[in-house]
Design an enzyme around this catalytic site. Structure first.
Site, PDB file in Angstrom:
ATOM      1  N   CYS A 144      -6.676 -25.997  54.131  1.00 21.58           N
ATOM      2  CA  CYS A 144      -7.079 -26.385  55.479  1.00 21.58           C
ATOM      3  C   CYS A 144      -8.087 -27.525  55.391  1.00 21.58           C
ATOM      4  O   CYS A 144      -8.453 -27.950  54.310  1.00 21.58           O
ATOM      5  CB  CYS A 144      -7.662 -25.187  56.226  1.00 21.58           C
ATOM      6  SG  CYS A 144      -9.113 -24.478  55.424  1.00 21.58           S
TER       7      CYS A 144
ATOM      8  N   ARG B 252     -10.934 -22.814  41.157  1.00 24.21           N
ATOM      9  CA  ARG B 252     -11.391 -23.965  40.372  1.00 24.21           C
ATOM     10  C   ARG B 252     -12.672 -23.629  39.612  1.00 24.21           C
ATOM     11  O   ARG B 252     -12.841 -24.009  38.455  1.00 24.21           O
ATOM     12  CB  ARG B 252     -11.616 -25.181  41.269  1.00 24.21           C
ATOM     13  CG  ARG B 252     -12.043 -26.402  40.483  1.00 24.21           C
ATOM     14  CD  ARG B 252     -12.523 -27.535  41.396  1.00 24.21           C
ATOM     15  NE  ARG B 252     -13.139 -28.576  40.632  1.00 24.21           N
ATOM     16  CZ  ARG B 252     -14.390 -28.574  40.187  1.00 24.21           C
ATOM     17  NH1 ARG B 252     -15.181 -27.541  40.406  1.00 24.21           N
ATOM     18  NH2 ARG B 252     -14.867 -29.586  39.499  1.00 24.21           N
ATOM     19  N   ARG B 253     -13.564 -22.914  40.255  1.00 24.60           N
ATOM     20  CA  ARG B 253     -14.801 -22.495  39.564  1.00 24.60           C
ATOM     21  C   ARG B 253     -14.468 -21.604  38.375  1.00 24.60           C
ATOM     22  O   ARG B 253     -15.066 -21.736  37.300  1.00 24.60           O
ATOM     23  CB  ARG B 253     -15.724 -21.764  40.533  1.00 24.60           C
ATOM     24  CG  ARG B 253     -16.356 -22.668  41.553  1.00 24.60           C
ATOM     25  CD  ARG B 253     -17.264 -21.892  42.477  1.00 24.60           C
ATOM     26  NE  ARG B 253     -17.819 -22.772  43.479  1.00 24.60           N
ATOM     27  CZ  ARG B 253     -17.989 -22.431  44.745  1.00 24.60           C
ATOM     28  NH1 ARG B 253     -17.662 -21.226  45.163  1.00 24.60           N
ATOM     29  NH2 ARG B 253     -18.491 -23.289  45.596  1.00 24.60           N
TER      30      ARG B 253
ATOM     31  N   HIS C 227     -13.291 -20.788  49.755  1.00 20.79           N
ATOM     32  CA  HIS C 227     -11.845 -20.822  49.893  1.00 20.79           C
ATOM     33  C   HIS C 227     -11.235 -20.496  48.532  1.00 20.79           C
ATOM     34  O   HIS C 227     -11.833 -20.765  47.483  1.00 20.79           O
ATOM     35  CB  HIS C 227     -11.373 -22.201  50.363  1.00 20.79           C
ATOM     36  CG  HIS C 227     -11.644 -22.453  51.803  1.00 20.79           C
ATOM     37  ND1 HIS C 227     -12.789 -23.078  52.248  1.00 20.79           N
ATOM     38  CD2 HIS C 227     -10.918 -22.156  52.905  1.00 20.79           C
ATOM     39  CE1 HIS C 227     -12.748 -23.159  53.565  1.00 20.79           C
ATOM     40  NE2 HIS C 227     -11.634 -22.604  53.996  1.00 20.79           N
TER      41      HIS C 227
ATOM     42  N   GLU D 147      -8.915 -21.796  46.670  1.00 21.04           N
ATOM     43  CA  GLU D 147      -8.745 -22.887  45.720  1.00 21.04           C
ATOM     44  C   GLU D 147     -10.064 -23.260  45.052  1.00 21.04           C
ATOM     45  O   GLU D 147     -10.108 -23.581  43.868  1.00 21.04           O
ATOM     46  CB  GLU D 147      -8.198 -24.148  46.399  1.00 21.04           C
ATOM     47  CG  GLU D 147      -6.986 -23.949  47.271  1.00 21.04           C
ATOM     48  CD  GLU D 147      -7.325 -23.609  48.719  1.00 21.04           C
ATOM     49  OE1 GLU D 147      -7.082 -24.435  49.609  1.00 21.04           O
ATOM     50  OE2 GLU D 147      -7.823 -22.502  48.949  1.00 21.04           O
TER      51      GLU D 147
END
Length: 166
Positions: A139, A92-93, A86, A88
Site C-alpha cells: 500500500c 526485510r528487517r 508492514h 514487507e
C-alpha cells in the site's frame, strides 16, 4: 501437487506459507467465531539455490507479518517505537539479521556471500537468487495506484506532491 507441476512463483509462495505454518500459534491471527476472522499480511524472503546438485532448492530465510504504520503524531523523539510494521518491512528487517549472521558466521552451503574479484565488498553468491513473496500488494507509495509510467506524465504523482508540499 508435485513441484514440477507448479510455477516457481507458486513454489516460492508455498515455501513462505509452509514456513509460517510451522511457527507456533502464539501471536497468529485466529478465528473468534463466524464473521470474526482475524487476518494479517504475510511476507517472506526465499533463497533459491540454482545449482543442479542442490538438495533443497528453495529456503525461506526471513518472514514478517503486519499491516500497520504509526501516524507521525505517535512517533517518539527518542526513536524507540517501530514506525512501520508492514509485513514487507518486518520481513526485510529479518532478512538483514539473517544476512548479517551469514556474514559473520556462514552456516549454509553454498555460502550466501561471495566476494567480488578485486574488491573486499560482499555480493550474493552467483548460484543463489533472492525472491520476495507478499500475500497482498503493498500500500502507500509502493502501490500500483501511486506509480506512473513515463508516458503518463513527467511530473510526480499528485499524492506525492501534496504530501511534500504540505
Amino acid at each position: 501437487m508435485a513441484a514440477a507441476d507448479t510455477s516457481l512463483a507458486d513454489q516460492i509462495a508455498q515455501c513462505v506459507i509452509d514456513s509460517y505454518r510451522a511457527l507456533p500459534k502464539r501471536g497468529k491471527p485466529t478465528s473468534k467465531g463466524p464473521d470474526k476472522e482475524e487476518w494479517t499480511v504475510l511476507a517472506g524472503f526465499v533463497i533459491e539455490d540454482t545449482r543442479p546438485e542442490a538438495s533443497q532448492r528453495l529456503t525461506c530465510v526471513a518472514l514478517g507479518t503486519g499491516l500497520k504504520c504509526l501516524h507521525s503524531k505517535q512517533l517518539r523523539p527518542f526513536g524507540d517505537t517501530v514506525h512501520d510494521s508492514h509485513a514487507e518491512v518486518v520481513a526485510r528487517r529479518a532478512l538483514v539479521v539473517y544476512l548479517m549472521n551469514q556474514l559473520h558466521q556462514p552456516q549454509t552451503m553454498p555460502p550466501v556471500f561471495g566476494t567480488h574479484s578485486g574488491s573486499a565488498k560482499h555480493r550474493l553468491n552467483s548460484q543463489l537468487l533472492l525472491h520476495l513473496y507478499t500475500s497482498q500488494c503493498p500500500c502507500g507509495d509502493a502501490s500500483v495506484d501511486s506509480l506512473k509510467t513515463a508516458e503518463d506524465e513527467d511530473e510526480e504523482p499528485q499524492l506525492k506532491r501534496r504530501r511534500v508540499n504540505d
